[in-house]
Design an enzyme around this catalytic site. Structure first.
Site, PDB file in Angstrom:
ATOM      1  N   GLY A 149       0.279  -1.205   0.187  1.00 36.87           N
ATOM      2  CA  GLY A 149      -0.137  -0.102  -0.117  1.00 36.87           C
ATOM      3  C   GLY A 149       0.889   0.780  -0.007  1.00 36.87           C
ATOM      4  O   GLY A 149       2.059   1.453   0.462  1.00 36.87           O
ATOM      5  N   CYS A 150       0.303   2.249  -0.527  1.00 34.98           N
ATOM      6  CA  CYS A 150       0.741   3.690  -0.561  1.00 34.98           C
ATOM      7  C   CYS A 150       1.382   3.957   0.673  1.00 34.98           C
ATOM      8  O   CYS A 150       2.278   4.557   1.299  1.00 34.98           O
ATOM      9  CB  CYS A 150       0.034   4.464  -1.297  1.00 34.98           C
ATOM     10  SG  CYS A 150      -1.555   4.782  -0.793  1.00 34.98           S
TER      11      CYS A 150
END
Lengths: 347, 347, 347, 347
Positions: A149-150
Site C-alpha cells: 500500500g502507499c
C-alpha cells in the site's frame, strides 16, 4: 521481449503503469484488461495516449487474456484479485497484485480489517510483500508479489532504520499522513468531485484505515515485537503525492539528528530510490511527484524526546505503479532501476 | 556525445530542459549557467534532481562556459540574450534562444513591442524561427534558432492549415488563449503568489501582449497578406498548460468540420507531434501536459459562419522547453522525436 | 416576515441561497425541498450550516410545500421546472426559476436548443427575464421570473451599453467565456471528479451551448436586429467565478477606451452591482467571488478596430443565486441591495 | 458608533477584518493604516472592495492615527507591535494585537523562541490572551488583548476539555497540523509563489515553530503541570483553512468516544462558535472556511489507547481576524456573536 498484461488497466494505477512502460523497448504491454471499457481503445479512455498507446481494451476473460502475456499486473479492488489470481498462477503466470488481498501473513487480520472472507487463503504464504528494500531477494523468484500500500510504503521505509537499530521504542508510534486525491482511484463518487475536494483538507478513516495492520505487520517483523501504531490519514487537494509525519519515542534522549541520519544512510546505502535528506532539509511531495523516489527527512525534538521522520513519495509512483515496475524489473531480471530514474516533476 | 550548455538554467524552462535531457545517453548537459545560483548544485535549486543531476551551476562568464559545450540553449530575459549570443556565435557555437530577441524579421516591430533597442540587429537575418512544422529544413543547418513563444506556437499551428488552404479569411482572426502560471517564469512577484492566483481567472496583457506581432508575422508569411489579429491571453490557476480558442471567418459557409479536418490532417500528415482530434473531441491541457504534443480540435459554427479551432499544448513543453529539444534534435542530426514521445501526464 | 421556499435546495445554487438568506431577519426560509435528501436535516447535507440552518428537507410534494411559503425559488433541471411551476402559480405563489424553461420568448428556440417539448408554453409570455438592469420594472410585479443564465448575465451586461449606443456592430460578436466548476452543479459525474478537472483547462459545448440563444435573444432586443453570436465556454479548475472576453467590431475606428467607458458608466449609472473599472484595470473572478457584483473592463484595440470587453461575476452570485435574491428583493418590495452588498472574497 | 482603526490593514488579516466589518452599522473603520500603501485607496490594494470600502490608507504616524479611533486592531509583524502599542495605550486606546508579542506570560519564553529582545516587557502582565472560551471575563475589561495564534487556537480548544477533565495524560501530546497558504501572510517570497506551492504538500518549522510554546503555556495553565508538546505544522495547497490532528494518551483505556464527547459538549455548552461533531463525523476545513466556527471531531483508538481529536477552523477566521472581532465585540459590550454567525463557504 517480456510480455506484460495489465488487468484493471483503466484505473489511475493502470494508466500510470502504461505511461511508464509504453515506450520501453525491453517489454511490451500485450493486453490491457478492463471491465468497463472492453472494446474501446485505451487512448479513448485516456486521450493523452493518442498515437502512443492505442490498443483496444480486452474484457475480463481470464482464460483468453492469460495467453497473451507471461507477467501480469493486477490493479483490481480487494476481493476481486483473489478470484483472478489463482487462475493466472495455475497457468504459470507471474503476478504483481495491487490489492490488499495478498499483503497479509495472517489471513485473520486481513479478514477483520477488510470485512471479507479470503477466498484463496492457501496462496497467502506463497505471496511476497513487494517492498524491494526489505524483500528484494524473495521478489526475484516470486510468482506472486503483493505490491505494498502507499501509506505502508511511506511509513515502513520511514520507520524501519530507526526501529531496526533500536533508536526508538516500538511503542507509541504516531503516524499522521496525507495523500493526494488520486489515491482514492478513478471514482465518480460525490466526495471526490472537484467542488467538494478543492480548497479543503480533512482527515478520514480515523482509527480504522486498512493500511494500519499492514504497517503494523511489517514493523513487528522488523523489531520482533508486536507493534501497534496510531495512524491517521488525510486528504490533500492535489492530484498526486503522499507525505507521512511520524513521531517516535527516542530510546536515547541525547542522540542527535546527525547520528540518526547516519543510521538511515547506512540502512539504505545500496538503495537507488531512497533519498535521505541532508540536515535542515525536508521532503515535499512535488519533489518526488511522477517518480519512484522516496525522500526522508530527519529531525530530533530534544525537548519532547521524539524523533520526527517526514517521508514523501508519489502515491502513484513508489506508492503503487512505479514500485510495481521496480518489482517487475527484479522478477524479470532487468536492471532494477530501468525506466525509473526520472526525476520528479517540479512543475 | 553532444555537449550542451544551458544558460539561464534555473528558471522553469531551464529546469524542464534538464528534466527532459538528464537521462539521455546521446547528449550531456556539460554546464548549467545561472546568475542567481552560481556555485550551488543544481539539485539544491531544484531538489527533485537530487542524485540525478547534481552539477554545480556556473556563473555567467560566457568565455569560460563557452568552452564547455558545442550547443547552447539560452533561457534568458529578452534584451539579455542579445548580449550573450553574439559572443557564443563568434566562438562557433550553435544556439537555441528562448527570448523574443531573434524571433522577428523586422527589428522595428520587435523594438516597438518590446520597448527596447535591439543591440544585435545584424544577427536577425541569420536567425531561424524554430517551429519545426514550418521551418524544419532551415533549422537543420542553423546556428541561431529562435524558439517560438508559447502562444505563437499554439496559435500558428492552429491556424496555419486553414489559412494556407484559404478556408478562412486572413481578416478578423480572434484568438482568446489561456496559460498556466509557469508561463510567467519563476518569479517571486506578488501577482504570482499562490493566494493571489489560486481560484482566480483573469485576462491580462489585453491589446498589448508581445506575442501578438509574432503571431502576425508568421500568419502573414503563410498567406501573403498583412494579418492583424485580436489576441487576448488569460491566466488559469494551474501550473502548466496552454489552450487557444481561435475564431476564424469561413470563406465557404457550406464547408463541414470533416472537410476542414481533412485539410488539417493533410497539412500535418508527417508531423509526429501534432494530433488532429477526431470529430466531436476537444483538446484539454492535461492531455498534453508534460509532453511535446499539440492537440487541435476542429468545429464549424454554421450559424455564425465561423471556424472554431481549439489548440492545446504545454507551455513548458511544445510551448518552450521540449520544442527547443525538438529543434536541437534536428540541428544535431538526431532522430527528431528522440526523448520526446512520452505521453502527457493525465494526473 | 416573507416566507420563502426553495425547491431543489440541495444543489449548489440552493445552498448558496440558504447561505445568503439564513441570517436575514426580514425573510424566513420556511421550506427547503429536495428529492434526494427528503427527511434529512439541511445541515447534514451541507455541514457548514450546522447550528445555523438545521431544518429538515421536505420531499417534492408540491401541494404540501406550497402552503409553507409565499415566494418560491426553484433550482431544478430544465424540463422539471415546467412540471412544478404551473401548480405553484395556480396557488398564487410568486416564483423565481433558475432553469432555462422560462427564459425564452420563442418556445421554438427553447425546444430546438434544449431538445425537449415545452410542457407549459402558455406560461412563457407571463415570465419576466430576471435581469434587473434591463427589466427591473417588470420584475417588480411579476409572479414568474426566469433567473438568467450565468454566461448570459455576464455577456449581456458586458455588451448592452456598446450595442445600445451603436458603438459596435451587431454582427461578428465573439464571446469566449470561462466558468468555475460549480457551474456544472453538484454532480458526481466522472468528468467533474477532482483528478479529472484539477490542473486542466478546456473548452466545452463548442458551437452548441444552450446559453447561446439566450444571449442572442436579449442582444437582439437591445439593438432591434437579429444577433448571432459566436460563443465558446471553457472550464477553469476553480470552484466559483466566471469571466467573459468579448470581442466586438467598433463602428467608429477612432473612438477611445475612455469614450466607451463614459457610455458604460452612463448606461449603468444607477446600478448598484455593476462596476465599470477605471482605465488600465481588468476584472478578475476572485474580486467578485461570493458577491453579487459584476466587474467590467474596457479596452480598445485600435489596430484591429475591436472593442474588447472583459466582464466577470460569480457564477453562483450575480450569475445565479444572489441575482435571484436581487430579483426577490425587488418583487417583495425590499431594498434591492439588501443582504447583497458584501464584497467578494479576496481569499 | 464605535470607531476602529486597523494598523497593518493591507495584509490578509487586515483585509479579512475589513471584509467582516465594512457593512456593520454599529462600528466604523475610521482609519486603515499601512506602511506600504499609504495614500492609496484601500480598494486599490484589494479591488474587491471597490465601491464598498474606498478609504485612503493612512501612513504609520501613530500620533496622527491615534486620534481617529478608540479601538485599534494591530496586524503587524512581531517586534513591530511592541513599538506601536505602548503609545496607543498611553493615549487610552484599547487594542487587540495579532502578533506574538503579548501572548506570553513569561518574556523569556518569548525571547527564546522569537529570537528578539522584548522592548515592552512591562506590558506583558497587562495583556490578556484573547481566547474568549478561556478568558472571556478578562477580555471584557482589557485594554490590551493578544489575539491567539491560529495553530494555538485550533490546538488548545481541541485539547482543553480532555485535559481539564483529566481524560488524557498531559504527557506525550502529539499535534500534527496543517494550514492554508494565507497563514503565511501576503508575501511575495518565492516559496509562496503559485508554481512552488500548488500540487505540493510539505511539513515546515519542524521542532521549532513559534506556536509551540504558546500551546504549551495555555495547556500547562489548564492542567497545572508543565506540558511539552510535539508539534508539526504542514502547508496545504489551498488559500484558507487549518486542521489539527491531535493524538493524546487516554488515562482510562475503557472510555468511549461518546463519553469523551459528553465532556466536550459540557465544556463548551455555552460557546456559540465551538461545534462538537456527532459520532462518526469529522471536521473539514471548508465547513468552517470564511466563518468564526471551530469544528471538533472525537475518535477513540481502543487498540492504541489514544484519543484522536480533529479540530478545524479558518486560519483567517477563528484563527485570527474573526476571533479578533469576537474579542472586540466582548470588549465593546456588543453581542459577542454580532456579525460572526455566518456559515462557512461550502464553495
Amino acid at each position: 521481449m517480456l510480455r506484460l498484461g495489465i488487468i484493471g488497466a483503466t484505473g489511475y494505477v493502470g494508466a500510470e503503469i502504461v505511461r511508464l512502460l509504453a515506450l520501453r523497448d525491453d517489454m511490451k504491454i500485450t493486453t490491457v484488461v478492463s471491465n468497463s471499457f472492453a472494446g474501446q481503445p485505451f487512448s479513448e479512455v485516456y486521450p493523452s495516449f493518442r498515437g502512443i498507446y492505442d490498443e483496444i481494451c480486452d474484457g475480463m476473460d481470464i482464460d483468453k487474456v492469460a495467453d497473451k502475456a507471461d507477467f501480469f499486473i493486477t490493479a483490481l479492488p480487494h476481493g476481486v484479485s483473489t478470484t483472478v489470481i489463482p487462475r493466472l498462477l495455475e497457468k504459470g503466470k507471474r503476478i504483481i497484485d495491487h490489492s490488499g488481498d495478498f499483503r497479509f501473513r495472517d489471513v485473520k487480520v486481513y479478514e477483520e480489517w477488510y470485512k471479507v472472507t479470503h477466498s484463496s487463503p492457501e496462496l497467502v504464504s506463497r505471496a511476497v510483500y513487494g517492498l524491494p528494500e526489505l524483500y528484494r531477494d524473495k521478489i526475484k523468484n516470486a510468482d506472486l508479489v503483493a505490491d505494498p500500500g502507499c501509506y505502508p510504503t511511506c511509513s515502513i521505509l520511514g520507520i524501519a532504520p530507526a526501529l531496526a537499530n533500536k533508536l526508538v521504542s516500538h511503542k507509541n508510534i504516531v503516524i499522521s499522513a496525507a495523500s493526494g486525491v488520486s489515491g482514492a482511484g478513478r471514482k465518480s463518487d460525490l466526495p471526490y468531485a472537484f467542488c467538494e475536494v478543492d480548497e479543503n483538507y480533512k482527515a478520514y478513516g480515523v482509527v480504522n484505515h486498512r493500511h494500519t495492520p499492514e504497517i503494523e505487520q511489517e514493523l513487528s517483523l522488523i523489531c520482533g515485537e508486536e507493534v501497534i501504531v496510531s495512524f491517521t490519514p488525510h486528504l490533500v487537494p492535489m492530484k498526486r503525492g503522499m507525505l507521512a509525519t511520524i513521531t517516535l519515542d527516542l530510546t536515547d534522549a541525547e542522540i542527535t539528528a546527525d547520528e540518526v541520519r547516519k543510521a538511515y544512510l547506512d540502512f539504505y546505502r545500496n538503495e537507488p530510490f531512497v533519498r535521505i535528506l541532508p540536515s535542515g532539509q525536508l521532503p515535499q511531495t512535488k519533489l518526488v511527484s511522477g517518480s519512484n523516489y522516496i525522500d526522508i527527512g530527519i529531525s530530533v525534538d530534544k525537548r519532547a524526546k521524539k524523533l520526527i521522520i517526514i517521508s514523501a513519495l508519489d502515491n502513484l509512483g513508489k506508492g503503487s505503479a512505479s514500485q510495481a515496475i521496480q518489482a517487475l524489473n527484479i522478477m524479470a531480471g532487468f536492471e532494477e532501476t530501468r525506466g525509473l530514474l526520472t526525476p520528479g516533476l517540479y512543475l
